[in-house]
Design an enzyme around this catalytic site. Structure first.
Site, PDB file in Angstrom:
ATOM      1  N   HIS A  50       0.664  -1.325   0.334  1.00 14.71           N
ATOM      2  CA  HIS A  50       0.119  -0.133   0.471  1.00 14.71           C
ATOM      3  C   HIS A  50       0.777   1.087   0.114  1.00 14.71           C
ATOM      4  O   HIS A  50       1.438   2.066   0.872  1.00 14.71           O
ATOM      5  CB  HIS A  50      -0.750  -0.006   1.214  1.00 14.71           C
ATOM      6  CG  HIS A  50      -1.794  -1.419   1.054  1.00 14.71           C
ATOM      7  ND1 HIS A  50      -1.454  -2.023   2.024  1.00 14.71           N
ATOM      8  CD2 HIS A  50      -2.535  -1.542   1.194  1.00 14.71           C
ATOM      9  CE1 HIS A  50      -2.667  -3.162   1.722  1.00 14.71           C
ATOM     10  NE2 HIS A  50      -3.678  -2.962   1.539  1.00 14.71           N
ATOM     11  N   GLY A 139      -3.803  -3.538  11.447  1.00 15.19           N
ATOM     12  CA  GLY A 139      -3.938  -4.229  10.300  1.00 15.19           C
ATOM     13  C   GLY A 139      -5.887  -4.182  10.080  1.00 15.19           C
ATOM     14  O   GLY A 139      -6.183  -3.741   9.354  1.00 15.19           O
ATOM     15  N   PRO A 140      -6.106  -5.001  10.797  1.00 16.26           N
ATOM     16  CA  PRO A 140      -7.361  -4.898  11.057  1.00 16.26           C
ATOM     17  C   PRO A 140      -7.554  -3.057  11.201  1.00 16.26           C
ATOM     18  O   PRO A 140      -7.952  -3.383  12.518  1.00 16.26           O
ATOM     19  CB  PRO A 140      -8.253  -6.465  12.680  1.00 16.26           C
ATOM     20  CG  PRO A 140      -6.501  -7.009  12.379  1.00 16.26           C
ATOM     21  CD  PRO A 140      -5.845  -6.151  12.344  1.00 16.26           C
ATOM     22  N   ASP A 177      -9.224   7.201   7.456  1.00 13.55           N
ATOM     23  CA  ASP A 177     -10.516   6.863   7.106  1.00 13.55           C
ATOM     24  C   ASP A 177     -11.036   5.667   7.101  1.00 13.55           C
ATOM     25  O   ASP A 177     -12.766   5.625   8.025  1.00 13.55           O
ATOM     26  CB  ASP A 177     -11.094   7.248   5.813  1.00 13.55           C
ATOM     27  CG  ASP A 177     -10.799   8.771   5.200  1.00 13.55           C
ATOM     28  OD1 ASP A 177     -10.975   9.354   5.814  1.00 13.55           O
ATOM     29  OD2 ASP A 177     -10.160   8.987   4.512  1.00 13.55           O
ATOM     30  N   GLY A 178     -10.707   4.501   7.350  1.00 13.95           N
ATOM     31  CA  GLY A 178     -11.441   2.927   7.554  1.00 13.95           C
ATOM     32  C   GLY A 178     -11.432   2.957   8.858  1.00 13.95           C
ATOM     33  O   GLY A 178     -12.176   2.017   9.671  1.00 13.95           O
ATOM     34  N   HIS A 281      -3.967   3.427  -3.129  1.00 14.52           N
ATOM     35  CA  HIS A 281      -3.943   2.502  -1.559  1.00 14.52           C
ATOM     36  C   HIS A 281      -3.650   1.367  -1.987  1.00 14.52           C
ATOM     37  O   HIS A 281      -2.969   1.889  -1.026  1.00 14.52           O
ATOM     38  CB  HIS A 281      -5.833   2.649  -1.583  1.00 14.52           C
ATOM     39  CG  HIS A 281      -5.835   1.551  -0.777  1.00 14.52           C
ATOM     40  ND1 HIS A 281      -6.084   1.670   0.274  1.00 14.52           N
ATOM     41  CD2 HIS A 281      -5.916   0.061  -0.758  1.00 14.52           C
ATOM     42  CE1 HIS A 281      -5.900   0.491   1.175  1.00 14.52           C
ATOM     43  NE2 HIS A 281      -6.715  -0.239   0.520  1.00 14.52           N
ATOM     44  N   ARG A 374     -17.847 -17.606  39.548  1.00 10.28           N
ATOM     45  CA  ARG A 374     -17.631 -16.251  39.313  1.00 10.28           C
ATOM     46  C   ARG A 374     -17.920 -16.332  40.679  1.00 10.28           C
ATOM     47  O   ARG A 374     -16.701 -15.414  40.919  1.00 10.28           O
ATOM     48  CB  ARG A 374     -19.125 -15.698  38.456  1.00 10.28           C
ATOM     49  CG  ARG A 374     -19.894 -15.920  38.856  1.00 10.28           C
ATOM     50  CD  ARG A 374     -21.713 -15.250  38.925  1.00 10.28           C
ATOM     51  NE  ARG A 374     -23.274 -15.561  39.421  1.00 10.28           N
ATOM     52  CZ  ARG A 374     -23.732 -14.477  39.297  1.00 10.28           C
ATOM     53  NH1 ARG A 374     -23.785 -13.345  38.947  1.00 10.28           N
ATOM     54  NH2 ARG A 374     -24.684 -14.819  40.439  1.00 10.28           N
ATOM     55  N   GLU A 428     -17.963  -3.364  25.063  1.00  9.51           N
ATOM     56  CA  GLU A 428     -16.781  -5.167  24.986  1.00  9.51           C
ATOM     57  C   GLU A 428     -15.561  -4.880  23.610  1.00  9.51           C
ATOM     58  O   GLU A 428     -14.475  -5.320  24.875  1.00  9.51           O
ATOM     59  CB  GLU A 428     -17.801  -6.207  24.910  1.00  9.51           C
ATOM     60  CG  GLU A 428     -19.045  -6.724  25.903  1.00  9.51           C
ATOM     61  CD  GLU A 428     -20.076  -5.750  25.590  1.00  9.51           C
ATOM     62  OE1 GLU A 428     -20.415  -4.954  24.586  1.00  9.51           O
ATOM     63  OE2 GLU A 428     -20.848  -5.646  26.322  1.00  9.51           O
ATOM     64  N   ASP A 486     -32.233 -15.872  31.840  1.00  6.75           N
ATOM     65  CA  ASP A 486     -31.861 -15.093  30.699  1.00  6.75           C
ATOM     66  C   ASP A 486     -31.976 -15.314  29.201  1.00  6.75           C
ATOM     67  O   ASP A 486     -32.250 -15.235  27.751  1.00  6.75           O
ATOM     68  CB  ASP A 486     -30.466 -14.371  30.994  1.00  6.75           C
ATOM     69  CG  ASP A 486     -30.554 -13.311  31.840  1.00  6.75           C
ATOM     70  OD1 ASP A 486     -31.402 -12.815  31.778  1.00  6.75           O
ATOM     71  OD2 ASP A 486     -29.225 -12.640  32.281  1.00  6.75           O
ATOM     72  N   HIS A 490     -28.314 -15.439  25.835  1.00  5.44           N
ATOM     73  CA  HIS A 490     -27.357 -15.075  26.747  1.00  5.44           C
ATOM     74  C   HIS A 490     -26.447 -16.050  27.299  1.00  5.44           C
ATOM     75  O   HIS A 490     -25.717 -16.009  27.534  1.00  5.44           O
ATOM     76  CB  HIS A 490     -28.351 -13.882  28.068  1.00  5.44           C
ATOM     77  CG  HIS A 490     -27.538 -13.000  27.996  1.00  5.44           C
ATOM     78  ND1 HIS A 490     -29.248 -12.101  26.805  1.00  5.44           N
ATOM     79  CD2 HIS A 490     -27.979 -11.398  28.459  1.00  5.44           C
ATOM     80  CE1 HIS A 490     -29.564 -10.796  27.363  1.00  5.44           C
ATOM     81  NE2 HIS A 490     -28.313 -10.917  28.537  1.00  5.44           N
TER      82      HIS A 490
HETATM   83  C1  TPP Z   1     -11.918  -4.442   9.417  1.00  4.71           C
HETATM   84  C2  TPP Z   1     -10.981  -4.611   8.568  1.00  4.71           C
HETATM   85  N1  TPP Z   1     -11.831  -4.543   7.098  1.00  4.71           N
HETATM   86  C3  TPP Z   1     -11.398  -4.185   6.124  1.00  4.71           C
HETATM   87  C4  TPP Z   1     -10.121  -4.651   5.984  1.00  4.71           C
HETATM   88  C5  TPP Z   1      -9.281  -3.700   4.496  1.00  4.71           C
HETATM   89  N2  TPP Z   1      -8.941  -2.329   4.383  1.00  4.71           N
HETATM   90  C6  TPP Z   1      -8.061  -2.508   4.131  1.00  4.71           C
HETATM   91  S1  TPP Z   1      -7.697  -0.747   4.123  1.00  4.71           S
HETATM   92  C7  TPP Z   1      -9.293  -0.245   3.580  1.00  4.71           C
HETATM   93  C8  TPP Z   1      -9.342   0.921   3.005  1.00  4.71           C
HETATM   94  C9  TPP Z   1      -9.257   1.754   4.181  1.00  4.71           C
HETATM   95  O1  TPP Z   1      -9.596   2.975   4.034  1.00  4.71           O
HETATM   96  P1  TPP Z   1      -8.524   4.332   3.749  1.00  4.71           P
HETATM   97  O2  TPP Z   1      -8.416   4.279   5.986  1.00  4.71           O
HETATM   98  O3  TPP Z   1      -9.046   5.126   4.645  1.00  4.71           O
HETATM   99  O4  TPP Z   1      -6.920   3.851   4.148  1.00  4.71           O
HETATM  100  P2  TPP Z   1      -6.206   5.103   2.751  1.00  4.71           P
HETATM  101  O5  TPP Z   1      -7.105   4.098   1.626  1.00  4.71           O
HETATM  102  O6  TPP Z   1      -6.260   6.222   2.925  1.00  4.71           O
HETATM  103  O7  TPP Z   1      -4.690   4.526   3.066  1.00  4.71           O
HETATM  104  C10 TPP Z   1      -9.587  -1.688   4.184  1.00  4.71           C
HETATM  105  C11 TPP Z   1     -11.297  -1.755   3.416  1.00  4.71           C
HETATM  106  C12 TPP Z   1      -9.885  -4.443   7.182  1.00  4.71           C
HETATM  107  N3  TPP Z   1      -7.612  -3.955   6.797  1.00  4.71           N
HETATM  108  N4  TPP Z   1      -9.401  -4.336   8.307  1.00  4.71           N
HETATM  109 MG    MG Z   2      -8.614   6.812   3.109  1.00  5.79          MG
END
Ligand code: TPP
Ligand code: MG
Length: 680
Positions: A50, A139-140, A177-178, A281, A374, A428, A486, A490
């Site tokens: 990237h 990464g996530p 943004d993500g 990207h 618990r 959570e 519950d 639950h």
């Molecule tokens: C939870 C999650 N969902 C999806 C992805 C796949 N993914 C990686 S980067 C991205 C887009 C992220 O956009 P942004 O944060 O704006 O990054 P930019 O393109 O500006 O570098 C996605 C959907 C991921 N890494 N984690």
């Molecule tokens: Mg972005």
């Protein structure tokens, strides 16, 4: 091919880029361009990665790392360093370039050349443990932001315990943004704002682009207002203007609230046609575009080469913190809590831990209490919390149910961090991610509570805890249909199986007060991964009075051998169902059938024993397993012809005893299964 001017005419982003590029070259821009060039080169060489984000955020990162970030490249783990969290982990080359350029050992040019290749510390996404300068695995999207709340909170809590002379640093987060679109961001922002974590600063890469295209495809949030509504101070700035960046960073450092800096940037900055578009990207720019980008940036060095002047400037930025670190080391040596600080940071338990565990077990052996596990967990905490000052607790709004609070802990409240108990609120996912950050920061050992079924709400953070092998402890109560009324929403049924499937997790399901004490001991001693304690809501009889050995440490053991001759059957159970297995054993004894009961409080530890021990415990006669969860995975212990008594559907709403009968999880059913299996 159209000239750059022609392309720019109808493209405002490229026009803006051209205007920035037309500004006079400065040494600082040269340094930022080194990041861009390395990102371009590494992604080209790997044929994947990237480039856009590092190219866009290079100016912000350069100002931060050369003028603000407190660190010393000579000791990337210096405890009082600022933490730099790359929440937008796909932009990993930004971090690797910074680590390399500042002269950090273990991130050499050869590693950048091997970006994304096996055994390179420059992995696809930043991985904790691959290099000491990588604070967390990201990464996530959104997880780094969630971790950052824990990092910033750990700083405040340790500053309250040890004072500002030892603990006084900041947490900087680069989020995209993500990260801000992910739900976890709301929990993180809300918690940080509430707790007034003023030394937390989020640098939002506000480039309005994600993978599918413009962010306007999927969001119209006013991020300024969103953060402000949660108690943050916010500022917008041009992320390519060093003066504005520096002014904003200074402003953030003076803020009494956590800060959001919306850094308006152009993704892929410098790339003549792909800048400002999703095309930059997540894939290599391609030879021609890469060359044109470097030309536009005024970068004429060969690939993976940084001109001497720029390299030197970066190296001296890497050494900026050396004096400050030396001063800190002197203060540490003189500090009256210096030894304690070092012990806590090293993650070593205090001596008092062993005594606390021993007296807890002695007490349980004497009183043999009938308690829900618990409650036994709370009893364990009553012993452990005073003995281990770095143990910090909390719950996602279920304190009275999880029984995670013990007397004298004191609470963390907005602006006051001397307590040891955190009200995480009904967050959570945010809690689990913050706990990861607390553990990663070091100096504290976090435990947190919620209902076992809601591990679903924190699973992405649990997974990262497991991947990073963090010492976090989750107190997960109401662990089966045994919670009763519950009802099925639950009642966990698949959760034991699904969490046992996750590598590096130790999932403990103790059967009584003694096993709970043992499992807590093991969880606290564990330094190489998360521990999950699955605990009952309902009361359970005491099974054990012996204390000589932590029998849960082997994961499974013979709780009661067959009486009066060779074993004819083995009843294997965990947690609340161990009591049923014992009852079944009695019923069978009444018929003259000799059955042993095996308790398996931790499958992972049992699996790690040698096979002779496991075979001896499980025996070679027919096996019947009992657990108030799904069968998935039980064939591992029961063999192909074992019988499992448990759940094969979701639960139901009813009193606990009735549910066990309704679903056929009873001592009678277990005894009948044994009789049938042995043909009696
Ligand atoms: C939870 C999650 N969902 C999806 C992805 C796949 N993914 C990686 S980067 C991205 C887009 C992220 O956009 P942004 O944060 O704006 O990054 P930019 O393109 O500006 O570098 C996605 C959907 C991921 N890494 N984690
Ligand atoms: Mg972005």
């Amino acid at each position: 091919m159209a000239s750059i001017a022609e392309v720019n005419a109808d493209n405002p982003t490229l026009a803006a880029q051209a205007a920035i590029l037309a500004r006079p070259m400065t040494p600082e821009r040269g340094m930022a361009n080194a990041i861009r060039a390395l990102a371009i080169d590494a992604v080209e060489a790997a044929k994947s990665g990237h480039p856009g984000m590092p190219m866009g955020m290079a100016d912000v990162a350069t100002v931060l790392w050369t003028r603000f970030l407190k660190f010393d490249a000579a000791d990337p783990r210096w405890p009082d360093r600022d933490r730099f969290i790359l929440s937008a982990g796909h932009g990993s080359m930004l971090l690797y370039a910074l680590l390399h350029l500042t002269g950090q050992e273990g991130m050499e040019m050869e590693h950048l050349r091997r970006f994304r290749q096996l055994h390179s510390p420059a992995a696809g996404h930043p991985e904790f443990g691959e290099h000491p300068g990588i604070e967390t695995t990201t990464g996530p999207l959104g997880q780094g932001l969630g971790n950052a709340v824990g990092f910033a909170l750990a700083e405040r809590m340790l500053a309250a315990r040890f004072g500002k002379s030892l603990v006084d640093h900041r947490t900087w987060v680069v989020a995209g943004d993500g990260c801000l679109m992910e739900g976890i961001s709301q929990e993180a922002i809300s918690l940080a704002g509430h707790l007034r974590l003023e030394k937390l600063c989020v640098l939002w890469d506000d480039n309005s682009i994600s993978i599918d295209g413009g962010t306007d495809l999927s969001t119209s949030d006013d991020q300024m207002k969103r953060f402000a509504a949660s108690g943050w101070a916010t500022k917008q700035l041009d992320g390519h203007d060093p003066a504005q960046i520096a002014a904003a960073l200074s402003w953030a450092m003076r803020s009494k609230k956590p800060t959001l800096l919306a850094c308006k940037t152009i993704i892929g900055f410098g790339a003549p046609s792909k800048a400002g578009t999703a095309a930059s990207h997540g894939s290599p720019l391609g030879g021609a575009e890469a060359a044109a980008a470097k030309a536009a940036l005024g970068w004429d060095s060969p690939a993976f080469t940084v001109p001497e002047g720029i390299a030197e400037a970066w190296h001296s930025a890497g050494a900026r913190g050396a004096t400050s670190r030396r001063g800190w080391l002197k203060r540490l040596a003189r500090h009256n809590q210096g030894r304690d600080f070092e012990r806590a940071i090293a993650g070593k338990l205090p001596e008092s831990f062993h005594e606390a565990v021993a007296s807890l077990k002695a007490d349980i052996a004497e009183t043999r209490p009938k308690l829900a596990t618990r409650q036994s967990s709370q009893k364990a905490l009553e012993a452990l919390v005073p003995a281990v000052p770095e143990l910090i607790g909390g719950s996602a709004d279920l304190t009275g149910s999880n029984l995670t609070l013990v007397k004298g802990m004191g609470f963390v409240t907005p602006g006051s961090y001397g307590g040891r108990y955190i009200h995480y609120g009904i967050r959570e996912h945010g809690m689990a991610a913050a706990m990861n950050g607390l553990a990663l920061h070091g100096g504290v050992i976090p435990y947190g509570g919620t209902f076992f079924v809601f591990t679903d709400y924190m699973r992405p953070a649990l997974r990262l805890a497991a991947l990073m092998r963090l010492r976090v402890i989750h107190v997960l109560t109401h662990d089966s249909i045994g919670l009763g009324e519950d009802g099925p929403t639950h009642q966990p049924v698949e959760h034991l199986a699904s969490l046992r499937a996750m590598p590096n997790v130790h999932l403990f399901r103790p059967a009584d007060a003694m096993e709970t004490a043992e499992c807590w001991e093991l969880a606290l001693r564990r330094t190489d991964g998360p521990s999950l304690l699955a605990l009952s809501r309902q009361g359970l009889p005491a099974m054990r009075g012996d204390t000589a050995e932590n029998r849960s440490a082997r994961g499974g053991y013979v709780l009661a051998e067959a009486n009066g001759g060779t074993r004819q059957a083995t009843l294997v159970a965990t947690g609340s169902e161990v009591a049923l297995a014992m009852e079944a054993r009695n019923l069978l004894a009444g018929d003259g059938i000799r059955a042993a009961v095996v308790s398996l409080p931790c499958w992972e530890l049992f699996a790690a024993q040698d096979s002779s021990y496991r075979n001896e415990v499980l025996g070679d006669c027919p096996r019947v397993g009992i657990e108030a969860g799904v069968a998935f995975g039980w064939e591992r212990w029961l063999g192909a012809d074992g019988v499992f008594i448990g759940m094969s559907s979701f639960g139901a709403s009813a009193p606990e005893g009735e549910l066990y009968r309704h679903f056929g999880i009873t001592a009678e059913a277990a005894a009948a299964a044994v009789r049938k299996r042995i043909g009696n």
